[in-house]
Design a protein around this motif. Structure first.
Motif, mmCIF file in Angstrom:
data_model
loop_
_atom_site.group_PDB
_atom_site.id
_atom_site.type_symbol
_atom_site.label_atom_id
_atom_site.label_comp_id
_atom_site.label_asym_id
_atom_site.label_seq_id
_atom_site.Cartn_x
_atom_site.Cartn_y
_atom_site.Cartn_z
ATOM 1 N N PHE A 141 0.829 -1.201 0.000
ATOM 2 C CA PHE A 141 0.000 0.000 0.000
ATOM 3 C C PHE A 141 0.869 1.258 0.000
ATOM 4 C CE2 PHE A 141 -2.039 3.562 2.076
ATOM 5 C CZ PHE A 141 -3.195 3.689 1.298
ATOM 6 N N LEU A 142 1.953 1.252 0.759
ATOM 7 C CA LEU A 142 2.846 2.410 0.770
ATOM 8 C C LEU A 142 3.426 2.664 -0.619
ATOM 9 C CD1 LEU A 142 4.777 1.812 4.130
ATOM 10 C CD2 LEU A 142 2.794 3.280 3.712
ATOM 11 N N PHE A 143 3.761 1.594 -1.345
ATOM 12 C CA PHE A 143 4.267 1.733 -2.715
ATOM 13 C C PHE A 143 3.178 2.324 -3.611
ATOM 14 C CE2 PHE A 143 5.132 0.321 -7.020
ATOM 15 C CZ PHE A 143 6.504 0.505 -7.149
ATOM 16 N N TYR A 144 1.974 1.830 -3.460
ATOM 17 C CA TYR A 144 0.847 2.348 -4.248
ATOM 18 C C TYR A 144 0.591 3.819 -3.934
ATOM 19 C CZ TYR A 144 -4.040 3.275 -5.403
ATOM 20 O OH TYR A 144 -5.193 3.844 -5.857
ATOM 21 N N SER A 145 0.657 4.192 -2.654
ATOM 22 C CA SER A 145 0.432 5.581 -2.262
ATOM 23 C C SER A 145 1.501 6.494 -2.835
ATOM 24 C CB SER A 145 0.414 5.695 -0.737
ATOM 25 O OG SER A 145 -0.627 4.936 -0.186
ATOM 26 N N LYS A 146 2.710 5.986 -2.929
ATOM 27 C CA LYS A 146 3.823 6.786 -3.449
ATOM 28 C C LYS A 146 3.709 6.984 -4.950
ATOM 29 C CE LYS A 146 8.894 6.773 -3.742
ATOM 30 N NZ LYS A 146 10.137 6.022 -3.376
ATOM 31 N N THR A 147 3.337 5.924 -5.682
ATOM 32 C CA THR A 147 3.288 5.992 -7.143
ATOM 33 C C THR A 147 1.960 6.514 -7.659
ATOM 34 O OG1 THR A 147 2.484 3.718 -7.313
ATOM 35 C CG2 THR A 147 4.880 4.050 -7.309
ATOM 36 N N GLN A 148 0.881 6.344 -6.840
ATOM 37 C CA GLN A 148 -0.466 6.719 -7.271
ATOM 38 C C GLN A 148 -0.849 6.018 -8.580
ATOM 39 O OE1 GLN A 148 -2.831 9.194 -5.580
ATOM 40 N NE2 GLN A 148 -1.518 8.121 -4.132
ATOM 41 N N SER A 149 -0.334 4.803 -8.756
ATOM 42 C CA SER A 149 -0.592 4.072 -9.993
ATOM 43 C C SER A 149 -0.903 2.621 -9.675
ATOM 44 C CB SER A 149 0.630 4.153 -10.922
ATOM 45 O OG SER A 149 0.504 3.254 -12.002
ATOM 46 N N VAL A 150 -2.134 2.208 -9.997
ATOM 47 C CA VAL A 150 -2.507 0.804 -9.805
ATOM 48 C C VAL A 150 -1.657 -0.088 -10.699
ATOM 49 C CG1 VAL A 150 -4.352 -0.878 -10.156
ATOM 50 C CG2 VAL A 150 -4.854 1.305 -9.056
ATOM 51 N N GLN A 151 -1.478 0.325 -11.946
ATOM 52 C CA GLN A 151 -0.737 -0.510 -12.887
ATOM 53 C C GLN A 151 0.724 -0.664 -12.476
ATOM 54 O OE1 GLN A 151 -2.025 -2.362 -15.369
ATOM 55 N NE2 GLN A 151 0.048 -3.224 -15.423
ATOM 56 N N GLN A 152 1.357 0.407 -12.041
ATOM 57 C CA GLN A 152 2.750 0.331 -11.624
ATOM 58 C C GLN A 152 2.897 -0.545 -10.386
ATOM 59 O OE1 GLN A 152 4.613 4.160 -11.350
ATOM 60 N NE2 GLN A 152 6.550 3.349 -10.550
ATOM 61 N N THR A 153 1.958 -0.418 -9.448
ATOM 62 C CA THR A 153 1.993 -1.243 -8.245
ATOM 63 C C THR A 153 1.758 -2.707 -8.590
ATOM 64 O OG1 THR A 153 1.111 0.620 -6.985
ATOM 65 C CG2 THR A 153 1.045 -1.547 -5.937
ATOM 66 N N ARG A 154 0.785 -2.952 -9.469
ATOM 67 C CA ARG A 154 0.498 -4.326 -9.882
ATOM 68 C C ARG A 154 1.713 -4.955 -10.563
ATOM 69 N NH1 ARG A 154 -4.426 -3.866 -12.559
ATOM 70 N NH2 ARG A 154 -5.523 -4.658 -10.709
ATOM 71 N N THR A 155 2.376 -4.200 -11.410
ATOM 72 C CA THR A 155 3.559 -4.717 -12.099
ATOM 73 C C THR A 155 4.670 -5.035 -11.112
ATOM 74 O OG1 THR A 155 3.031 -3.465 -14.109
ATOM 75 C CG2 THR A 155 5.315 -4.204 -13.843
ATOM 76 N N PHE A 156 4.882 -4.140 -10.138
ATOM 77 C CA PHE A 156 5.912 -4.383 -9.127
ATOM 78 C C PHE A 156 5.602 -5.641 -8.321
ATOM 79 C CE2 PHE A 156 7.301 -3.886 -4.688
ATOM 80 C CZ PHE A 156 8.667 -3.867 -4.883
ATOM 81 N N LEU A 157 4.361 -5.784 -7.878
ATOM 82 C CA LEU A 157 3.974 -6.956 -7.100
ATOM 83 C C LEU A 157 4.116 -8.235 -7.921
ATOM 84 C CD1 LEU A 157 0.805 -5.572 -5.292
ATOM 85 C CD2 LEU A 157 2.952 -6.239 -4.192
ATOM 86 N N PHE A 158 3.717 -8.163 -9.193
ATOM 87 C CA PHE A 158 3.797 -9.337 -10.059
ATOM 88 C C PHE A 158 5.254 -9.757 -10.267
ATOM 89 C CE2 PHE A 158 3.850 -11.392 -14.263
ATOM 90 C CZ PHE A 158 2.912 -12.382 -14.048
ATOM 91 N N LYS A 159 6.124 -8.794 -10.574
ATOM 92 C CA LYS A 159 7.533 -9.116 -10.787
ATOM 93 C C LYS A 159 8.191 -9.624 -9.513
ATOM 94 C CE LYS A 159 8.461 -5.915 -14.614
ATOM 95 N NZ LYS A 159 9.239 -4.705 -15.040
ATOM 96 N N ARG A 160 7.918 -8.958 -8.400
ATOM 97 C CA ARG A 160 8.527 -9.379 -7.139
ATOM 98 C C ARG A 160 8.000 -10.747 -6.706
ATOM 99 N NH1 ARG A 160 11.210 -6.552 -2.908
ATOM 100 N NH2 ARG A 160 11.138 -7.702 -0.940
ATOM 101 N N GLY A 161 6.717 -10.991 -6.921
ATOM 102 C CA GLY A 161 6.162 -12.293 -6.582
ATOM 103 C C GLY A 161 6.835 -13.404 -7.372
ATOM 104 N N LEU A 162 6.995 -13.209 -8.670
ATOM 105 C CA LEU A 162 7.679 -14.208 -9.497
ATOM 106 C C LEU A 162 9.134 -14.364 -9.071
ATOM 107 C CD1 LEU A 162 6.327 -13.462 -13.092
ATOM 108 C CD2 LEU A 162 5.660 -15.304 -11.533
ATOM 109 N N PHE A 163 9.771 -13.250 -8.720
ATOM 110 C CA PHE A 163 11.156 -13.291 -8.259
ATOM 111 C C PHE A 163 11.282 -14.153 -7.003
ATOM 112 C CE2 PHE A 163 14.574 -11.453 -5.616
ATOM 113 C CZ PHE A 163 15.658 -11.607 -6.481
ATOM 114 N N LEU A 164 10.371 -13.965 -6.043
ATOM 115 C CA LEU A 164 10.425 -14.739 -4.804
ATOM 116 C C LEU A 164 10.158 -16.219 -5.060
ATOM 117 C CD1 LEU A 164 8.613 -12.371 -2.267
ATOM 118 C CD2 LEU A 164 11.065 -12.701 -2.595
#
Length: 382
Positions: free
Chosen positions: A75-98
């Motif tokens: 949520f803090l990342f989303y609040s900083k970027t104000q972008s659902v798509q950017q947050t979704r992409t970050f979560l998706f990439k990080r999830g696959l990375f983990l």
């Protein structure tokens, strides 16, 4: 909705993350150097000495707090970027990375076998899959996210009696979601040590709680809400545990008060029961609020450092423990049947404290390197 500009608050989140990974270190020392007295899930309290029970009970705090903080951080990342798509992409990439780390470097640290014959799908896997689920849900309205989190957390124990035919695709899906067990793909056995469904509920809850860190709430209001939620969670745990009919395996009364108390707090982690989540999330939120008040203490800064690079520390300590175990076996041999183990729980604690001090310089160096080289994108995953 923007996040409140308050670096101290962010430090309290890092500090709590640092605390739980140091507790995790203790549990992994147990899993490396105290395996001659293995613990079940839930524990056999008659056969488990109180010191060992307490150590394992403390370690129960780690996974739920870490997953909850992952949701808050999203949520803090989303609040900083104000972008659902950017947050979704970050979560998706990080999830696959983990998930990729769990299948490769993490699994090798536990098994020391390549190519792998067995892969254990553990906490990093569960966090990765939970991040993928959160990525799919972040555009939903807040009430829907809250209701979904509560439905999963409060309702998943109703599914405990659900099973599917061995070898069917439904059983494979169910082992990933809710039931601990073995799967096999192309001759490789996989153990679903951390069924992911309850953890998805926890990460959704964390994302919802992240809204209290926005500018809509003052620090005092945020702490009041978090403490209220924590006390409600702990209070509900106590009530449901006393009723003893839902949320985990029933506890028992013993002639010895100590055994009765141990039975009361003997909760199921794999998958995490409703009562397991209620207790540990409640305790974690109280510690988070306390950390906001204790930030000027001298011991606080090292926790922030550990918590600022959790994945680096996770990989580092696993490989150090594996190296130490191999060296110990080569020097002293197997002293407890099939294992080399220390003889007492206090030795396990002493090893954990010594390792935390020994590893701190490397963690501090990497933390400084990470924050001085933010242009290197892969570092944000560590």
């Amino acid at each position: 909705m923007r996040v409140e500009k308050n670096t101290q608050r962010l430090q309290s989140i890092d500090a709590l993350r640092g605390l739980v990974i140091l507790i995790m270190l203790l549990d992994h020392v147990r899993e490396t150097f105290y395996l001659h007295k293995q613990v079940s899930d839930p524990m056999d309290i008659v056969m488990t000495e109180p010191a060992l029970f307490g150590s394992r009970l403390l370690a129960h705090l780690c996974a739920p707090v870490f997953v909850l903080l992952t949701g808050i951080s999203a949520f803090l990342f989303y609040s900083k970027t104000q972008s659902v798509q950017q947050t979704r992409t970050f979560l998706f990439k990080r999830g696959l990375f983990l998930i990729g780390l769990e299948l490769t470097l993490v699994n090798f640290a536990w098994t020391a076998t390549f190519p792998p014959e067995v892969i254990y799908l553990q906490v990093i896997w569960a966090i990765g899959v939970s991040m993928l689920a959160l990525a799919a849900c972040i555009s939903l309205p807040l009430p829907i996210i809250v209701l979904s989190a509560c439905a999963i957390i409060f309702g998943h124990n109703l599914l405990d009696s659900v099973h599917f035919a061995e070898g069917s695709w439904m059983q494979t899906l169910w082992l990933i979601l809710h039931e601990r067990g073995w799967m096999e793909f192309s001759g490789i056995k996989l153990r679903s040590s951390y069924p992911v469904l309850p953890w998805i509920g926890v990460i959704l809850l964390g994302f919802a709680l992240g809204h209290f860190f926005s500018q809509k709430y003052t620090a005092k209001q945020r702490n009041t809400y978090l403490v209220s939620i924590a006390m409600f969670s702990i209070g509900l745990f106590i009530v449901l545990r006393l009723i003893n009919i839902y949320g985990d395996q029933p506890w028992q009364h013993f002639d010895a008060f100590s055994l009765s108390l141990m039975s009361f707090f003997n909760l199921t982690k794999y998958p995490p029961s409703l009562l397991f989540i209620l207790w540990n999330v409640g305790v974690g939120l109280i510690i988070l609020v306390l950390f906001e008040r204790w930030q000027q203490q001298q011991w606080f800064r090292p926790l922030v450092v550990f918590g600022s690079v959790p994945m680096f520390f996770y990989l580092l300590h696993l490989y150090v423990l594996k190296l130490l175990y191999v060296l110990a076996v080569n020097i002293w041999g197997l002293n407890h049947g099939h294992y080399f183990s220390v003889d007492h729980v206090w030795m396990m604690w002493l090893m954990s404290i010594a390792l935390s001090f020994a590893l701190y310089p490397a963690v501090q160096w990497f933390s400084n390197f990470k924050h001085q080289n933010k242009q290197i994108s892969i570092l944000k995953y560590f």
